[in-house]
Design an enzyme around this catalytic site. Sequence first.
Site, PDB file in Angstrom:
ATOM      1  N   MET A 270       0.824  -1.200   0.000  1.00  0.00           N
ATOM      2  CA  MET A 270       0.000   0.000   0.000  1.00  0.00           C
ATOM      3  C   MET A 270       0.861   1.253   0.000  1.00  0.00           C
ATOM      4  SD  MET A 270      -2.952   1.265  -0.070  1.00  0.00           S
ATOM      5  CE  MET A 270      -3.160   3.031  -0.180  1.00  0.00           C
ATOM      6  N   GLU A 271       0.480   2.200  -0.856  1.00  0.00           N
ATOM      7  CA  GLU A 271       1.312   3.361  -1.172  1.00  0.00           C
ATOM      8  C   GLU A 271       1.141   4.557  -0.245  1.00  0.00           C
ATOM      9  OE1 GLU A 271      -1.336   2.245  -3.067  1.00  0.00           O
ATOM     10  OE2 GLU A 271      -2.456   3.924  -3.928  1.00  0.00           O
ATOM     11  N   HIS A 304       6.135  -0.258  -8.009  1.00  0.00           N
ATOM     12  CA  HIS A 304       4.720   0.108  -8.144  1.00  0.00           C
ATOM     13  C   HIS A 304       4.306   1.077  -7.030  1.00  0.00           C
ATOM     14  CE1 HIS A 304       0.433  -0.723  -9.182  1.00  0.00           C
ATOM     15  NE2 HIS A 304       0.262  -0.447  -7.901  1.00  0.00           N
ATOM     16  N   GLU A 305       4.571   0.705  -5.803  1.00  0.00           N
ATOM     17  CA  GLU A 305       4.143   1.559  -4.684  1.00  0.00           C
ATOM     18  C   GLU A 305       4.890   2.885  -4.707  1.00  0.00           C
ATOM     19  OE1 GLU A 305       1.527   0.490  -3.492  1.00  0.00           O
ATOM     20  OE2 GLU A 305       1.752  -1.606  -4.082  1.00  0.00           O
TER      21      GLU A 305
HETATM   22  N1  TRP Z   1      -3.326   0.572  -3.667  1.00  0.00           N
HETATM   23  C1  TRP Z   1      -2.730  -0.711  -3.449  1.00  0.00           C
HETATM   24  C2  TRP Z   1      -1.849  -0.954  -4.668  1.00  0.00           C
HETATM   25  O1  TRP Z   1      -2.219  -1.368  -5.697  1.00  0.00           O
HETATM   26  C3  TRP Z   1      -3.747  -1.801  -3.344  1.00  0.00           C
HETATM   27  C4  TRP Z   1      -4.202  -2.149  -1.973  1.00  0.00           C
HETATM   28  C5  TRP Z   1      -3.433  -2.450  -0.934  1.00  0.00           C
HETATM   29  C6  TRP Z   1      -5.520  -2.341  -1.517  1.00  0.00           C
HETATM   30  N2  TRP Z   1      -4.216  -2.821   0.131  1.00  0.00           N
HETATM   31  C7  TRP Z   1      -5.484  -2.747  -0.212  1.00  0.00           C
HETATM   32  C8  TRP Z   1      -6.748  -2.217  -2.097  1.00  0.00           C
HETATM   33  C9  TRP Z   1      -6.628  -3.046   0.535  1.00  0.00           C
HETATM   34  C10 TRP Z   1      -7.897  -2.493  -1.376  1.00  0.00           C
HETATM   35  C11 TRP Z   1      -7.839  -2.901  -0.069  1.00  0.00           C
HETATM   36  O2  TRP Z   1      -0.747  -0.621  -4.713  1.00  0.00           O
HETATM   37 ZN    ZN Z   2      -1.401   0.236  -7.014  1.00  0.00          ZN
END
Ligand code: TRP
Ligand code: ZN
Length: 883
Positions: A270-271, A304-305
């Site tokens: 997660m970013e 990606h992040e």
């Molecule tokens: N934004 C994150 C990514 O693609 C995806 C993500 C991480 C996510 N944790 C999540 C989406 C929990 C929904 C729920 O890099």
């Molecule tokens: Zn993403």
Amino acid sequence: MRTEDPRPIRLKDYTPPAFAIDEAMLDIELDPARTRVHSTLKMRRNPASKETAGPLVLDGEKLKLLEVRIDGELLGPNRYSVDGEHLTIHEVPEGKFTLETVTTCAPEENTALTGLYLSDGIYCTQCEAEGFRRIAYYLDRPDAMTVFRTRITGDRKKTPVLLSNGNPVKSGKTKDGRHFVEWHDPFPKPAYLFALVAGDLAHVEDKFVTMSGREVTLRIFVEKGNEDRCAYAMEALKRAMKWDEERFGREYDLDIFMIVAVSAFNMGAMENKGLNVFNDKYILARPDTATDADYAAIEAIIAHEYFHNWTGNRITCRDWFQLCLKEGLTVFRDQEFTSDMRSRPVKRISDVRLLRAHQFPEDGGPLAHPVRPESYIEINNFYTATVYEKGAELCRMIHTMAGPKRFRKGMDLYFERHDGEAATVENFLDALADGAKLDLTQFKRWYRQSGTPEVLASGRYDAARKTYTLKMSQVCQATPGQPHKEPYHIPVAVGLVGPDGKDMALTLDGEDKPGAKTRVLNLTEREATWRFRNVEAKPVPSLLRGFTAPVKLSANLKERDLVFLMRHDSDSFNRWEAAQRYATGLLVAMVEAEKTGVPARKGGAFAEMVNDLLTAKKIDPDFVAQIILLPSEQTLAQIIGQEVDVDAIHAARERLRASIATQTKDALLAAYTRMEVTGPYRPDADHAGRRALRNVCLGYLSAAPGDEGIALAAGQFRTADNMTDSIAALSVLSNIDCPERREALDAFHERWKGDHLAMDKWFSIQAMSSLPGTLDEVKRLTGHPAFTMKNPNKVRALITNFAAANQLHFHAKDGAGYRFIADKVLELDKLNPQVGARMLGAFKSWRQTEPKRRKLMQKELKRIAGTEGLSRDVYEIATKTLA
Ligand code: TRP
Ligand code: ZN
């Protein structure tokens, strides 16, 4: 059935938030059972909103409300109301005001892993998409952006490390052995990018000097004892930072960038601004614990992040319908990064494989939705292959149409126009159209229409006139809610390969001199024709080179043309594609033969290609590993598409594998020896490619009659000094009923039982075995001390893998596989609905199976859909799959 069906949210109902938050201050006192959050929000009515009166409605779930204050004044219960999803304050002051709430939540009870939870004693948060509302009452939507100040207080011993977004500004001791740290993030952001981490963590540190000469501190936080597994992630991060500067001109913007690895996480990573949180399987790597594939995934996900900092954070999404704006674009960016770091053709092949394996079935099934959906019940269900992978393909098509230089101009304009904003897909397309000087009017349909277009191509050579006429047409099948489709704008890269195996220079009608050898043709009508002049001899067409559009192409090439292309095409992707098509044709015929008893042909050309490639003097091992691999059982099921019989598919594929292995045994053995890597382990594409090819050879050798393959695999397992070779050997053995199998599984268990990531591999190998009794084994393993339904990696390794990657046993004739998975989905629905809903995805192909299995699958789906009190996540997938 549910007493009240959840209502869908629609794109067309979008309105800006009624209120704006100018500043958010969070004061968080950590406690496993009762974390106290004091939130102070400086607010006013949003000038962009048409609503000039009315209550203030804040989102909040699973919170205990202790206090509400406006401008310091405590509100009595008559001034507000609370239900399970909202806090509504009936009246607020005209101008600016300060809203304070005090709430508590219980991280230790949070098994859904959204909001604030505990992962092995570490506090961490996951706020995307709508998790922040489980931490505090808030306008939990991406277009509500603000500057956050966060003060975290925790126990000094249990949580010596206290992290949040931005820069640390203050810290100190408080009473009772506690301490605090205060963080300030100067960049306005939506709540979904908020993060908090606290625990007894170790870290490794490095630094990066940006293109403008600023020094950035880089830290990776891990559980103590894992410090020796962070080096690769750190190097990958630095490569990603440098690449984004060079390729897109994007520089990092804070003084510190932090990554935390946790073991309980719903997705990959997660970013969160300045504080990425990762599933630890995408950080931790050491040659003996991680495979080449793990290393590659780590590099890609770190990138990606990190890339989200610009595409996602600096420019965020107006609403969740715009999810592809950040995800599709960021996947495209990470794909390009990997292509530059490793082999571009091999990366393209593996991305297309992924697209076809996951996105095409989604697009062709009951859960089909546009890259930008128009309605949803639960947004978590829309983090899909369509939004991510097809979304990336749409960016790639724009890149193909514009060329790299103009694409960059378009991206520059996008950043210039929308930095600091919550943007839409239209904003993106307009910036790209203006900056890259493209007309994207018709192209926009790709974002609106679901379904995979089918392109039919046919060519005719006129020897007298020396012309080659190429006709292409397109159709797109109806998908749920979309009976009719308008034609797409489809860029198709085309080459003509002469009888000498060389590309011809292409001259289109109306041109006076020959152009490039690969031309991008734009198919915009339902049907169109192109004529090439000065074509000296009858060519073989090489269409959709590099897979320039996410379509299903039928070119009806003859078998000998496929054989020709798989040997000669200058486009590596199409060489691979020709080989796959040839093998698929063979296998489909064999499956038919399996059912009818009429024997199919032997497929000599494929074996011959394998032989030639393996014995050639100069080879690209990684590419050869890809091209000689047969299409998977899942791919075959998809292509057959109806009345699928998984047993026949498995049997046919095994027979072809054995036949190829028998015909090419000497070459396989020689390559197996020749590809051995000596010297210390390196995870780069070069060494990984050699191991990949060697292990594909091992796989084939194990399919040949006789015990030689078993001996080789057992030997490799015993002597391997790295996880890649160890796992490859174990996978081979796991599909063979022999004493070496149990010995190897037990030895692996003995060595790695204390290592949770290695144990995931052990679970997943057993879940994917084709041997009889696999389901019972999987059931037994759910009782293993290292297994728990509360850890998503464990669930995915053992159970989701069984459902999604073990076609043979999930689709067992008696329905036992379906029953087992349905039970687990219902169990997860109570613990972690996100993970449960994803597992349920395995049922989406139910209409394609043969009638007996179809009935059994439908029965389980109905059982789930009919369960009282389902989560929105599982409810939406179950009902839409049945519809
Ligand atoms: N934004 C994150 C990514 O693609 C995806 C993500 C991480 C996510 N944790 C999540 C989406 C929990 C929904 C729920 O890099
Ligand atoms: Zn993403």
